[in-house]
Design a protein around this motif. Structure first.
Motif: not given
Length: 228
Positions: A63, A66-67, A73, A75
């Motif tokens: 989790y 992504f958050a 993250r 990304a």
């Protein structure tokens, strides 16, 4: 494996890179994996509870990928093959990289370890022992033969995890000796020396609260065999 920071000769000031939740999950996962290894043979009740806690940590880390804060993250640090190869070519040079957070090769290490731990806990849910008396919380869903196959995969995946951890430790030693970079310190303090502050975005507290609730709920549900 975090990226190399400038050596001690550099005058860059320590800046915050890793947020608290990422560092806490990292070290708790280390401790619980060692504890699970120790308790696997003679303390199966503790072994199960350790596994439930690891499931919660994995849910939170996925989790948080992504958050969470920017450096945490997926990304931010997962790159394509071209970036990985380009970074690999730079390893022979002693000058440090200024990539913030995990470098492209380190990202592969993170993903591989997370995947291996996921296989570990996933198969552990369905494991049945050789006598059929002990099993994971979801072993009632599978046959004895399937439970034994899960036990074999559980054992094999742990050997893979051991190899990945050994490679991770070797990388830490390489950066300490060749790059003169203390990777462990950065994951303890959350800070590392950089030429300038990268201005990484932080996650708001409400996202942290959501992650904690998700992790606790997942661990509790698995411990109950999903009979909520």
């Amino acid at each position: 494996m975090a990226d190399a920071s400038p050596s001690l000769r550099d005058s860059g000031a320590p800046v915050r890179v890793w947020d608290g939740p990422t560092r806490i999950v990292h070290w708790l996962l280390v401790a619980l994996l060692v504890f699970s290894w120790w308790s696997a043979d003679d303390y199966l009740t503790w072994h199960r509870w350790s596994g439930y806690a690891i499931i919660g940590l994995l849910v939170f880390r996925l989790y948080w990928g992504f958050a969470g804060g920017e450096a945490s993250r997926f990304a931010h640090f997962v790159k394509g093959p071209r970036a990985v190869l380009a970074y690999a070519r730079s390893l022979g040079r002693r000058e440090p990289s200024t990539t913030v957070g995990h470098n492209p090769l380190g990202a592969l290490s993170v993903l591989a370890i997370l995947a291996s731990v996921l296989v570990q806990v996933g198969t552990g849910l369905f494991v049945v022992d050789i006598d059929g008396f002990e099993g994971g919380p979801l072993s009632f869903m599978v046959s004895f033969e399937t439970g034994r196959r899960m036990a074999d995969i559980h054992e094999l995946s742990f050997r893979v995890l051991q190899a990945l951890v050994a490679l991770h430790l070797a990388a830490i030693a390489f950066y300490a000796v060749w790059k003169r970079t203390n990777l462990v310190g950065g994951m303890v303090t959350g800070r590392r020396k950089l030429p300038g502050d990268p201005g990484l975005a932080r996650a708001p507290l409400w996202r942290l609260a959501v992650g904690v609730v998700l992790a606790a709920t997942a661990a509790w549900a698995v411990s109950k065999g999903f009979w909520l």
